[in-house]
Design a protein around this motif. Sequence first.
Motif, short mmCIF file in Angstrom:
data_model
loop_
_atom_site.label_atom_id
_atom_site.label_comp_id
_atom_site.label_asym_id
_atom_site.label_seq_id
_atom_site.Cartn_x
_atom_site.Cartn_y
_atom_site.Cartn_z
N ARG A 5 0.85 -1.18 0.00
CA ARG A 5 0.00 0.00 0.00
C ARG A 5 0.88 1.23 0.00
O ARG A 5 1.95 1.23 0.60
CB ARG A 5 -0.89 0.04 1.25
N ASP A 6 0.44 2.30 -0.65
CA ASP A 6 1.22 3.52 -0.71
C ASP A 6 0.88 4.46 0.42
O ASP A 6 0.59 5.63 0.21
CB ASP A 6 1.05 4.21 -2.07
N CYS A 7 0.88 3.93 1.65
CA CYS A 7 0.75 4.75 2.84
C CYS A 7 2.12 4.79 3.51
O CYS A 7 2.92 3.89 3.33
CB CYS A 7 -0.25 4.14 3.83
N CYS A 8 2.37 5.84 4.27
CA CYS A 8 3.67 5.93 4.91
C CYS A 8 3.86 4.77 5.88
O CYS A 8 4.94 4.31 6.13
CB CYS A 8 3.81 7.25 5.65
N SER A 9 2.73 4.29 6.47
CA SER A 9 2.80 3.14 7.34
C SER A 9 2.63 1.88 6.51
O SER A 9 1.77 1.04 6.76
CB SER A 9 1.71 3.21 8.41
N SER A 10 3.46 1.75 5.43
CA SER A 10 3.35 0.59 4.57
C SER A 10 3.95 -0.63 5.25
O SER A 10 4.53 -0.56 6.32
CB SER A 10 4.05 0.86 3.23
N ASN A 11 3.82 -1.78 4.57
CA ASN A 11 4.28 -3.05 5.10
C ASN A 11 3.56 -3.45 6.39
O ASN A 11 4.08 -4.20 7.21
CB ASN A 11 5.79 -3.02 5.38
N MET A 12 2.35 -2.93 6.57
CA MET A 12 1.57 -3.31 7.75
C MET A 12 1.09 -4.75 7.58
O MET A 12 0.59 -5.12 6.55
CB MET A 12 0.37 -2.38 7.92
N LEU A 308 4.79 10.05 -7.00
CA LEU A 308 4.70 8.66 -6.58
C LEU A 308 5.29 8.57 -5.18
O LEU A 308 6.50 8.72 -5.00
CB LEU A 308 5.48 7.75 -7.54
N SER A 309 4.44 8.34 -4.19
CA SER A 309 4.94 8.35 -2.81
C SER A 309 3.93 7.70 -1.88
O SER A 309 2.91 7.18 -2.32
CB SER A 309 5.20 9.80 -2.37
N HIS A 310 4.25 7.71 -0.59
CA HIS A 310 3.27 7.38 0.43
C HIS A 310 2.40 8.61 0.66
O HIS A 310 2.77 9.72 0.26
CB HIS A 310 3.96 7.00 1.75
N GLY A 311 1.25 8.44 1.32
CA GLY A 311 0.40 9.59 1.55
C GLY A 311 -0.61 9.39 2.66
O GLY A 311 -0.79 8.28 3.17
N GLU A 312 -1.21 10.48 3.03
CA GLU A 312 -2.35 10.52 3.96
C GLU A 312 -3.40 11.43 3.35
O GLU A 312 -3.19 11.99 2.27
CB GLU A 312 -1.91 11.05 5.33
N SER A 313 -4.51 11.61 4.04
CA SER A 313 -5.61 12.41 3.51
C SER A 313 -5.15 13.81 3.12
O SER A 313 -4.69 14.59 3.94
CB SER A 313 -6.72 12.52 4.56
N GLY A 314 -5.23 14.11 1.80
CA GLY A 314 -4.91 15.44 1.31
C GLY A 314 -3.43 15.77 1.30
O GLY A 314 -3.07 16.94 1.13
#
Length: 484
Positions: A5-12, A308-314
């Motif tokens: 997943r492309d969230c900063c908290s990836s590899n969950m 192309l990166s991790h992200g959060e809302s907005g």
Amino acid sequence: MMWQRDCCSSNMEDDVSLKFHQQLLLISENLVTEDVEALKFLCTDLLHLRKLEGVKSALDIFKLLMAQEYLNAEDTFLLAELLYRIKCHSLLEKLGYTKEKVQERLHEKGRVSPYRQMLYELSENITNEMLKEIIFLLQNHLPKRWITLSALDLLILLEKQGLLTKDNVQILEDVCVTVSPDLLETIKCYKKAKDNKAANFTQAFPELNLELRGEFSNVENGSKNMTSYKMDGPHRGFCLIINNVNFNSSQRKGSCKDAEQLERVFTWLGLDVRTYTDLTSGDIRSLMQTWQDLQDHEDRNCFVCCILSHGESGAIYGTDEKLVLIRTLMSHFTASQCPQLAAKPKLFFIQACQGNKIQRPVYVDTGAQTSDLSSMQDSFPLFESIPEEADFLLSMATVDGYVSFRHIEEGSWYIQALCSKLQLLVPRGEDILSILTQVNEDVARRVSPSGTKKQMPQPAYTFRKKFIFPIPTAPPPSEQHQGF
């Protein structure tokens, strides 16, 4: 695991660490019955009510939050927010937070709705004497032989009966006028904030609503009269690609595949492509400032930026895992900030998560009618990320609050679909909004190998005209590079 997943908290992972379980157990042991009831109430909008009714302890709530992927070892902010809301500030340190740190991030990551916050604040300020008076005033609305245990119980009952909703708090106003003007003030503040948000949206983005209605109308009526942006100048424009791969705690494997595809496709479309890899939040802000001041835009037809990166809302993350608001990035290229691009189309394509929620498949009758326009308009929270000025397109890999998926070898669903549809439909003379609609369809059809996870991209725009890429003379990259 082939998908990320492309969230900063990836590899969950589903199997959270022993340390994480120990943290939750310790927090649970320090919460009393009243705290558990408060947590249940604040989670009402996040978890199924029937499951919440079976909760007996804080651990039960934590398990439900983990099952819905609201809480995991890499992202404990929701729990920190909940502890902050119920004023258990001393427990925040067990999650690595302080009261001040939570306050700083609430605007970006807070999940408890203003409505739920308002109700909880009311319940905290309702004394036993006030509660008796409220029950007396509402006796005709309460079941016979019903005895309330708390103010929260009363509010939950009113919600169950449909007498109290986020859009209708009249019943609370009626009783608070008599019981306590202070309580009434809390409700008034909520309503004022709600009304201001709606008014600000209408004032800030009137062209969005008009353009949406106009575009749907043109599609339905088959109108061919809409003018197009000028794209016949000597230079097409610049395309920036920011490819963040290596973070402190994770690596976005497969992102280089996306970047390579974007480079090939936008070069084929006539743009001068510049790729930047592994930028911190400060680097990204500096880069936007540099390109904002570039005089060469004056001779270009358009501007494209792919992130192309991790992200959060907005927001998206720099490799230092600090957030940069998407609205801030785009504001560098408004007509006032970048006059060289005034009245020219500016396209932003963002491959990044916008939260941690997972979209689940919903099986529908293919013969059923689609939703009406009003319901479609209600599903566009990303308008808040678009600057007031016209001529912007923001195309997100996913809707607000949800994750986006990326294969560690083949790249992301969204970028794969975008590059594929551009190559297929630009030669047919399709405009960008029509192309993105087909990108939506492509990604919406995809499903994770487990069959349980879906994704829905979302474009939003303030275009005043159609945007159509001139048809390249060379064959598409997919024909030039086998295995694309």
